[in-house]
Design an enzyme around this catalytic site. Structure first.
Site, PDB file in Angstrom:
ATOM      1  N   CYS A 237     -57.123  -2.588  -1.099  1.00  0.00           N
ATOM      2  CA  CYS A 237     -58.322  -1.836  -0.735  1.00  0.00           C
ATOM      3  C   CYS A 237     -58.851  -2.366   0.598  1.00  0.00           C
ATOM      4  CB  CYS A 237     -59.384  -1.985  -1.827  1.00  0.00           C
ATOM      5  SG  CYS A 237     -60.976  -1.278  -1.360  1.00  0.00           S
ATOM      6  N   CYS A 240     -62.535  -3.972  -0.301  1.00  0.00           N
ATOM      7  CA  CYS A 240     -62.747  -5.155  -1.144  1.00  0.00           C
ATOM      8  C   CYS A 240     -61.471  -5.961  -1.345  1.00  0.00           C
ATOM      9  CB  CYS A 240     -63.323  -4.750  -2.486  1.00  0.00           C
ATOM     10  SG  CYS A 240     -62.088  -4.037  -3.601  1.00  0.00           S
ATOM     11  N   CYS A 262     -60.805   1.681  -3.024  1.00  0.00           N
ATOM     12  CA  CYS A 262     -60.807   1.860  -4.472  1.00  0.00           C
ATOM     13  C   CYS A 262     -61.379   3.219  -4.832  1.00  0.00           C
ATOM     14  CB  CYS A 262     -61.675   0.803  -5.153  1.00  0.00           C
ATOM     15  SG  CYS A 262     -61.069  -0.865  -4.969  1.00  0.00           S
ATOM     16  N   CYS A 268     -65.263  -1.503  -6.926  1.00  0.00           N
ATOM     17  CA  CYS A 268     -65.191  -1.923  -5.528  1.00  0.00           C
ATOM     18  C   CYS A 268     -66.485  -2.648  -5.126  1.00  0.00           C
ATOM     19  CB  CYS A 268     -64.974  -0.688  -4.644  1.00  0.00           C
ATOM     20  SG  CYS A 268     -64.364  -1.044  -2.994  1.00  0.00           S
TER      21      CYS A 268
END
Lengths: 289, 256, 362
Positions: A237, A240, A262, A268
């Site tokens: 991601c 994150c 995400c 997330c």
């Protein structure tokens, strides 16, 4: 609150739906016909899920709605508002705080607990529908456990494409008996169908309810030499840095630039709160400022 | 020896009209029974009653099941009967399109019966399909083609492969060579004869074509107006017919 | 740097505010009243009542106003409202025999007791735009006469007396309510007729037309088409007898269709039936034709594979609220599923490319 009964439906109707839910839980994966009501939102927009949620919600519940994994997509907002207005229940975006979660197309990344209920919106409940259009015939096929045709479809995929070409709504066999459509979740989510929470599936237009009780065996159909593979984009991601979550792909400029993030917005945000930062992300605190 | 199939007093009526009536016979393993007669004689009605496609109004059709020996398939539950028809029984239709999935590849068509009895290894299913396509003289390179791209004779051969792949113990055939050109018929008959001998098949073949039964059937039943009018060993019936109608049939005076 | 998109809630609120403004249109133009819609767009109101399965002209008119004239949207509003209404009980079957007919025509007899009554019909009007209506809508009054005291028996009763038409005896069973029990197939005729009565007019018109063009042709004659008001009565258990609870206008169509028979059974005509709320004759005739086509099995006819003969096809696709909801839902976000398709097709393409490369290098 409003002039409508708690959670919109009258108590008789809720009772009828609860009976269908109990029957569904007693026969995992079996599609129970129910007298779906006309809801004030269009068929195909979650009327089945809404009726199931209405039947299971109590005033003490905390409710969460996601569509594509996100709490702020328009249809999720609309359904959440509906229950805020008609049931006055507490709402949340946090998966862990919700006691009832209504979803379209995703299973939350976070493992659900035994005291949580996941309600799916289902467009076409019949996994055999696109192989056999007649309802009379498909019900017979389920009754007689004649599922050879399902594997013929998978066989054809491999012979044509070299692989099983089903990416979502990937059929599963529940507790060794009924073949079931898990609703259009990406196949990445299939392994999560074996969980601690109760899973209820509502198809309003097609008038069917089905269920998976906690800890029920759910097997994705495959071949021994072409085993089922839950797949996702081969990235982390960008917000994150999670490597284990299902990702949305966004086109960010007109030169083919893209980023991955995400699909589960709550997951997330939690990771970012904990200090994880992806390749194109900023620390959580700065974003909020 | 236990008969594979024991037919007792089968009757089927369409309102007041007789479909077929008073039909009884035993079929022993490895035997091929031919049923001949002109159209409307009740032979297809009889076959459909035997294969569970029609429910007879009277009588019993006992099949020697693997688990429980002779069982009446007329009174058996539908799931049991359907189970039989995808395992121990096979049905070859006159028109290949009735017996094939036209929108599924040749390999998928042959593989379906294997998958229906829980074959779950793609490679093995495919190998078996290739083997069977070969046995019915369809090239391996056609395995991913759909039957719509096949000639009538090839479609019929594919239907036969699809039916025989699970090694059924009893095969029903309804005019298997009907609707094909004469030269194509000859090749198909030749193929069928080879398979019947090689696999020691038990079969019931309905046809109006005496050449088919002469080549394939051990025994013969002649039907007229829903009744069986003559039975016997194939050569006996064809070479020395007793009933006047059979004599007509054999001397080809009757256009059938 | 990227900040996740938020704001679904505000976007929805703004969209709805804009919709309200558009609904009103130019404020310099006077606003339509519900009464104007009810009186002057009565056929639209009738359709909304019929397919909404709720007889309430004022509510239907309001729904049309709220829906900006989109009749399917108006039907949807009525249906959603209808679900929430309490049910006190069921009425007795209406007696269309006792109808005060505004219109009653038979195509099978030149004349019959009760006579042919044309009523307020578009038939025989020349379809020329009437520009006078653009200026002022004043009309004179139509000539009136007192209702005939002679009863208007059903045309079918004359054929019935001679045993020429298939019998349709009243059943003792109370049919299931399609809106309260799930539709399970095969459905009986009562359930089919309920479904057709609330089905989409356009869909039924197309199906009925297809039967006329040969897709399950059944040679329909309109034995009778009647439109008018009938009393609705209900048994009140406390009273022990039925009282009239209101009056509704309905359109009823009975068709005489091709006869059948055999050596043992003398030939008889068969029938199709249509009954719809309001003045809705196109729908009622369509319904009768489709009803007749769906009866092939009970009448021992061949299934020629025509769409109008396929019960599942007709019943599962005639409801425009189900249809429009499912059709329009494809504009909802589907990006999660699309993403998994994207990944799959990329994977399959790269595998195919590898195969090609390998073959080239070999």
């Amino acid at each position: 609150m409003s002039d409508y009964n708690f959670a919109y439906l009258d108590e008789q109707t809720k009772r009828m739906i609860r009976r269908a839910i109990l029957k569904g839980l007693a026969i995992p994966g079996y599609q129970v016909p129910f007298a779906s009501r006309e809801m004030p939102m269009p068929y195909g927009w979650g009327t089945g899920g809404v009726q199931v949620s209405a039947a299971v919600l109590t005033p003490d519940d905390t409710f969460k709605v996601i569509d594509q994994g996100a709490d702020d997509t328009t249809n999720a907002v609309s359904i959440r508002r509906f229950f805020q207005k008609t049931a006055g229940v507490a709402i949340t975006e946090a998966t862990s705080k919700a006691s009832v979660i209504q979803t379209r197309h995703r299973i939350p990344e976070e493992n659900l607990r035994a005291d949580q209920i996941l309600v799916y919106q289902v467009p076409i409940p019949e996994p055999l529908r696109f192989l056999e259009p007649s309802e009379v015939e498909t019900r017979k096929m389920h009754a007689l456990e004649e599922y050879g045709l399902m594997h013929v479809k998978l066989y054809e995929d491999i012979s044509q494409h070299g692989d099983i070409a089903t990416a979502y709504a990937y059929p599963v066999k529940v507790e060794g008996r009924y073949v079931m459509d898990p609703s259009p979740i990406p196949k990445f989510d299939n392994p999560k169908l074996e969980m601690a929470g109760i899973q209820l599936f509502g198809a309003g237009r097609e008038q069917r309810i089905y269920a998976i009780p906690p800890y029920t065996q759910v097997v994705s159909l495959d071949f021994d030499d072409y085993p089922f593979q839950p797949t996702k984009a081969d990235h982390a991601c960008d917000l994150c840095a999670a490597e284990d979550s299902y990702l949305d792909e966004l086109i960010v400029d007109d030169e083919g630039g893209r980023m991955f993030m995400c699909s589960d917005t709550d997951y997330c945000a939690n990771r970012r709160k904990q200090g994880h930062v992806g390749a194109q992300g900023v620390p959580y605190a700065e974003d909020q400022a | 020896m236990t008969p594979l199939l024991q037919v007792e007093n089968i009757a089927k009526f369409y309102g007041a009209r007789i479909g077929c009536t008073d039909v009884s016979f035993d079929l022993y393993p490895g035997e091929v029974m031919g049923i001949v007669g002109e159209s409307g004689s009740g032979k297809s009605t009889l076959l459909n009653c035997l294969a569970g496609h029609l429910t007879p109004d009277r009588g019993a059709v006992r099949f020697d099941t693997r688990a429980d020996g002779l069982r009446d398939t007329v009174t058996m539950s539908e799931p049991e009967r359907r189970m039989l028809s995808r395992t121990d029984w096979a049905f070859v239709h006159q028109h290949a399109r009735d017996g094939l999935r036209m929108n599924v590849s040749a390999g998928g068509n042959v593989g379906e019966r294997l998958m229906a009895v829980n074959a779950r290894h793609y490679g093995q299913i495919r190998d078996k399909a290739i083997d069977w396509l070969g046995r019915v003289e369809i090239g391996e390179d056609r395995i991913d083609d759909r039957p719509t791209a096949f000639s009538g004779g090839m479609q019929q051969r594919l239907q036969i492969a699809r039916n025989l792949v699970t090694g059924p113990r009893l095969v029903f055939m309804d005019e298997p060579t009907g609707g094909l050109d004469v030269s194509v018929q000859a090749r198909l008959l030749d193929l069928l004869r080879g398979l019947v001998r090689e696999m020691n098949l038990s079969a019931i073949i309905v046809t109006h074509d005496l050449a088919v039964v002469r080549l394939l059937a051990d025994r013969l039943m002649v039907m007229k107006d829903g009744h069986v009018i003559e039975t016997g060993l194939t050569d006996q019936v064809l070479d020395d017919p007793q009933h006047a109608y059979t004599q007509l049939l054999v001397s080809s005076v009757l256009q059938v | 740097m990227y900040v996740a998109v938020k704001g679904g809630e505000r976007a929805i609120d703004n969209a709805h505010a804009w919709l309200a403004e558009e609904r009103r249109g130019d404020v310099a133009v006077p606003e339509l009243s519900v009464a104007q819609i009810r009186e002057q767009l009565a056929l639209a109101v009738n359709r909304v009542m019929a397919e909404g399965s709720l007889y309430d002209p004022d509510l239907a008119a309001l729904a049309i106003k709220q829906a900006r004239g989109d009749l399917i949207e108006a039907i949807f509003l009525i249906r959603a409202y209808r679900t929430t209404l309490p049910r006190f009980g069921g009425s007795n079957p209406i007696e269309t025999e006792d109808m005060t007919c505004d219109r009653r025509v038979s195509a099978t007899f030149k004349d019959a007791p009760g006579g042919q009554i044309l009523g307020p019909t578009f038939d025989y009007t020349h379809r020329l735009i009437d520009f006078k209506l653009a200026a002022d809508g004043d009309v004179g009054t139509a000539p009136a006469s007192t209702p005939s005291p002679i009863a208007t028996p059903h045309i079918m009763s004359f054929l019935d007396r001679e045993d020429l038409i298939q019998k349709e005896p009243a059943g003792a069973d109370i049919p299931d309510d399609l809106t309260r029990t799930p539709l399970e197939l095969p459905a009986n005729r009562a359930l089919r007729l309920q479904s057709l009565a609330r089905g989409d007019e356009g869909f039924l018109l197309g199906l009925a037309y297809s039967t006329q063009r040969g897709y399950a042709r059944n040679h329909a004659f309109v034995a009778e088409l009647r439109i008018g008001a009938v009393a609705v009565e209900m048994d009140i258990p406390e009273l022990g007898f039925a009282i009239e609870v209101g009056e509704i206008t309905v359109t009823e169509c009975e068709t005489v269709n091709q006869f059948q028979g055999s050596k043992s059974q003398p030939p008889q005509f068969t029938r199709g039936y249509g009954l719809v709320f309001g003045m809705t004759e196109r729908k009622a005739i369509s319904m009768a034709l489709v009803d007749r086509a769906l009866r092939w099995k009970e009448l021992g006819e061949d299934n020629v594979g025509a769409p109008a003969q396929d019960e599942e096809f007709v019943l599962y696709h005639s409801d425009n609220i189900q249809a429009t909801g499912f059709l329009e839902h494809i504009k909802l976000p589907h990006y999660v599923d699309f993403q998994s398709e994207l990944e799959l097709i990329r994977k399959l393409r790269s595998e195919a490319q590898e195969n090609i490369n390998r073959e080239v290098s070999e």
